[in-house]
Design an enzyme around this catalytic site. Structure first.
Site, PDB file in Angstrom:
ATOM      1  N   LYS B 150       0.875  -1.279  -0.091  1.00 22.04           N
ATOM      2  CA  LYS B 150      -0.025  -0.005  -0.142  1.00 22.04           C
ATOM      3  C   LYS B 150       0.829   1.388  -0.054  1.00 22.04           C
ATOM      4  O   LYS B 150       2.094   1.096   0.545  1.00 22.04           O
ATOM      5  CB  LYS B 150      -0.815   0.026   1.248  1.00 22.04           C
ATOM      6  CG  LYS B 150      -0.050   0.135   2.555  1.00 22.04           C
ATOM      7  CD  LYS B 150      -0.660   1.147   3.236  1.00 22.04           C
ATOM      8  CE  LYS B 150      -1.358   2.546   2.885  1.00 22.04           C
ATOM      9  NZ  LYS B 150      -1.119   3.490   3.474  1.00 22.04           N
ATOM     10  N   THR B 161       4.571   6.311   3.904  1.00 25.92           N
ATOM     11  CA  THR B 161       3.606   5.488   4.629  1.00 25.92           C
ATOM     12  C   THR B 161       3.581   4.489   3.545  1.00 25.92           C
ATOM     13  O   THR B 161       2.515   4.374   2.739  1.00 25.92           O
ATOM     14  CB  THR B 161       2.228   5.977   4.716  1.00 25.92           C
ATOM     15  OG1 THR B 161       2.258   6.917   5.514  1.00 25.92           O
ATOM     16  CG2 THR B 161       1.402   4.896   5.528  1.00 25.92           C
ATOM     17  N   GLU B 247      -1.731   9.989  -3.847  1.00 20.37           N
ATOM     18  CA  GLU B 247      -2.813  10.735  -3.372  1.00 20.37           C
ATOM     19  C   GLU B 247      -2.979  11.681  -4.412  1.00 20.37           C
ATOM     20  O   GLU B 247      -2.190  12.483  -4.937  1.00 20.37           O
ATOM     21  CB  GLU B 247      -2.555  11.325  -2.142  1.00 20.37           C
ATOM     22  CG  GLU B 247      -2.786  10.278  -0.930  1.00 20.37           C
ATOM     23  CD  GLU B 247      -2.725  10.957   0.322  1.00 20.37           C
ATOM     24  OE1 GLU B 247      -3.092  10.235   1.279  1.00 20.37           O
ATOM     25  OE2 GLU B 247      -2.058  11.962   0.571  1.00 20.37           O
ATOM     26  N   ASN B 369      -5.612  15.783   1.265  1.00 19.73           N
ATOM     27  CA  ASN B 369      -4.689  16.133   2.492  1.00 19.73           C
ATOM     28  C   ASN B 369      -5.487  17.294   3.477  1.00 19.73           C
ATOM     29  O   ASN B 369      -4.853  17.329   4.469  1.00 19.73           O
ATOM     30  CB  ASN B 369      -3.526  16.369   2.296  1.00 19.73           C
ATOM     31  CG  ASN B 369      -2.931  14.762   2.110  1.00 19.73           C
ATOM     32  OD1 ASN B 369      -2.876  13.933   2.785  1.00 19.73           O
ATOM     33  ND2 ASN B 369      -2.738  14.445   0.639  1.00 19.73           N
ATOM     34  N   THR B 374     -11.183  14.676   8.880  1.00 18.82           N
ATOM     35  CA  THR B 374     -12.546  15.095   8.992  1.00 18.82           C
ATOM     36  C   THR B 374     -13.646  14.501   8.099  1.00 18.82           C
ATOM     37  O   THR B 374     -13.177  13.899   7.010  1.00 18.82           O
ATOM     38  CB  THR B 374     -12.623  16.481   8.907  1.00 18.82           C
ATOM     39  OG1 THR B 374     -11.913  17.050   7.643  1.00 18.82           O
ATOM     40  CG2 THR B 374     -12.059  17.369  10.208  1.00 18.82           C
TER      41      THR B 374
END
Lengths: 374, 374
Positions: B150, B161, B247, B369, B374
């Site tokens: 991942k 990450t 991303e 990001n 949230t």
């Protein structure tokens, strides 16, 4: 372009002038010409254009920069070696030399007739002019330090696409002026980051013409600290304005690191946080994501004990003793909603501290840089 | 979350296992537990969760990671030291241990019943699972190397990450396995960047259970290069998939540097280009802005002669001999329109070369990001 894109800065009196340049290996033609002029001594004028950087333009670009210097000297009635040249904008395109020459004649004709023409002429994707001035007393004489700058994109520690021109009527000896600019640049302009990229065109100039009539300053003069502080104040204000007006920025981000083992470590830690895309995007999204702050610190190359770090967003402590401090998340997020965001990290490694400035990462940054040339 | 967020990977046979971890000073609790297990020897299972990274969670976070290890060992009927633990997601929140324990029991119940459950369970902002496998012949035996990973955000050289789990049925001695993973990671995962940030949670594991029945491999085995190449192929495919699925990414960007003085320089140059926000935004905007490529190289810390650099977008040469090569700009921009973008820089400093992978910088990166928590 419908706006001023060529400017002249000129001192009628002779000057001492100091300069610092980009650290990027790829360096624009104007920097070569300006470095040579500053080393020869006596630079008291700047000719600057925006739109085209005259970088990566080969031998012909260097010729163009010399022609620009020569035309400005002619228009001002001074020696070529007294003229610094600065260009900012697109890389790899040649300057339109006819327009440049016409612009120089035009600008020389209106010199001394007021207006913020020079400050405007150096802008690229900046949204506003940047300028400031401070006064101080030195040996019974009032001296003034003023400055203007452009920034916006390609801004990073070690001089992004940044042009800064500082002037003072103080009398300052050459070696002292050089040391002052170097120290001040290190503590101000080199602590700004917009996007981590540096530009081939960056320079900061400090010109002193002695009109204030003070005893010429050296590093040992009792009044030197007053002068140094005045220069640093001007440079810090410009540095903050550059960060605030970063490409697409909606907020100024100030990161203060305290309790570091050395000033060097403190600077590296503060810069790493302020340069992190994830921190910048979180600020844009008003998300007080302290995990990203801590992680950016861990990614700085500086060794420290993460378990002894304390973190604040504005006045709200969010992390301490290796784990989150219970806090109202909405309140922490609210500290990111104003135009100036303050993030503080306290370590227990020593007594050193440093501050770095940057901005958030917005959709607008992507829009601007996805379509800069077209 | 409506998707799998806990997974188990298990070898019925005992394994040799090697691991590499994040270089970030801030390191998650699972890494401590996994490092200990790998050093003790015999790891043959992985329990992984996504959503919460269990990093910056203090002593209690470490306890949680041990509990996770223990629950997995219990469910699989093996020793605790045989279980590696991996977590990815938000930093600074504690794991919901009841759900984790229930998830482990559930996952153990369906082990060996097929499906891409594990590959799915480790995803965060990834948009798809990543997996590949290759076969090779070693001493008359067919061996297989497979892997899943991942990536997505906080990806940067030195392990963003990123979680990567490689498995093989080849028999490999421990020291050889360790050296193989280290070399391969250096040449693949550590050459990927999405946003320049690294994460506290990253690890790559390589497990070998010997089921293929070959003579156990050492670095000196005649067949070792075949095995090493198989592992590198799997890792390279995963690395490219991580970059492609960065991303907000719309494109995979591959930067190849040739003619560098050393492999180290070539890597630094390639990484500097692929990590540049300005290059990334230009690719997103389909703007073949070679000036930004050259500038990012100049900003890498590597010394080279910019006048001797040649640059290509796809097959189109755009810069040579210190100045632009006349070319059809629309044609150059078109090389950025496909899903895979290739930028090549040739220096004349030596014979070394390297490739790095990344992605473009899009509005979507900022959206993700700016609103992750949230």
């Amino acid at each position: 372009m419908g706006r001023r894109d060529l400017g002249l800065l000129f001192s009628e009196l002779p000057c001492e002038t100091a300069a610092v340049f980009t650290h990027n290996i790829v360096s624009g033609a104007p920097l070569l010409v300006t470095r040579e002029a500053v080393e020869t001594g006596g630079v008291r004028a700047v000719v600057a254009n925006s739109g085209i950087a005259n970088a990566a333009t080969g031998e012909r670009g260097i010729e163009d920069a010399y022609v620009m210097q020569s035309r400005a000297a002619e228009a001002l009635g001074i020696e070529e070696r007294e003229v610094a040249v600065a260009s900012t904008g697109v890389i790899g395109e040649r300057l339109p030399m006819e327009q440049i020459s016409a612009g120089i004649r035009l600008a020389a004709g209106v010199l001394g007739k007021g207006g913020a023409g020079f400050a405007e002429s150096i802008l690229t994707t900046d949204t506003r002019t940047k300028g400031t001035a401070v006064r101080a007393e030195i040996g019974g004489r009032t001296i003034t330090v003023g400055g203007t700058a452009k920034g916006s994109g390609m801004i990073h520690p070690n001089m992004g696409t940044m042009l800064a021109f500082l002037t003072t009527d103080a009398a300052v000896e050459g070696a002292c002026l050089k040391e002052t600019l170097s120290r001040v640049t290190d503590r101000t302009f080199n602590r700004v980051t917009v996007d981590g990229d540096t530009s081939p065109s960056d320079m900061a100039l400090l010109m002193a013409n002695g009109a204030a009539g003070n005893e010429p300053l050296t590093l040992d003069s009792p009044n030197y600290p007053i002068f140094a502080e005045a220069v640093e104040n001007v440079a810090r204000t410009l540095a903050r304005e550059i960060a605030r007006d970063g490409e697409g920025a909606t907020r100024l981000v100030e990161v203060a690191v305290e309790g570091a083992a050395s000033e060097e470590s403190a600077v590296a830690l503060a810069k790493s946080v302020v340069a992190s895309n994830l921190v910048k995007a979180a600020v844009f999204g008003e998300d007080a994501n302290w995990g990203r702050v801590l992680t950016a610190m861990g990614n700085s190359g500086v060794t420290f004990d993460p378990g002894a770090v304390e973190l604040w967003f504005g006045p709200i402590k969010v992390f301490s003793g290796g784990e989150p401090v219970p806090h109202d998340e909405a309140e922490a997020n609210a500290t990111l909603a104003s135009g100036e965001v303050k993030i503080t990290a306290r370590l227990s490694e020593g007594d050193a501290s440093a501050t770095a400035w940057g901005c958030d990462l917005s959709y607008e940054y992507v829009r601007i840089n996805g379509s800069y040339r077209t």
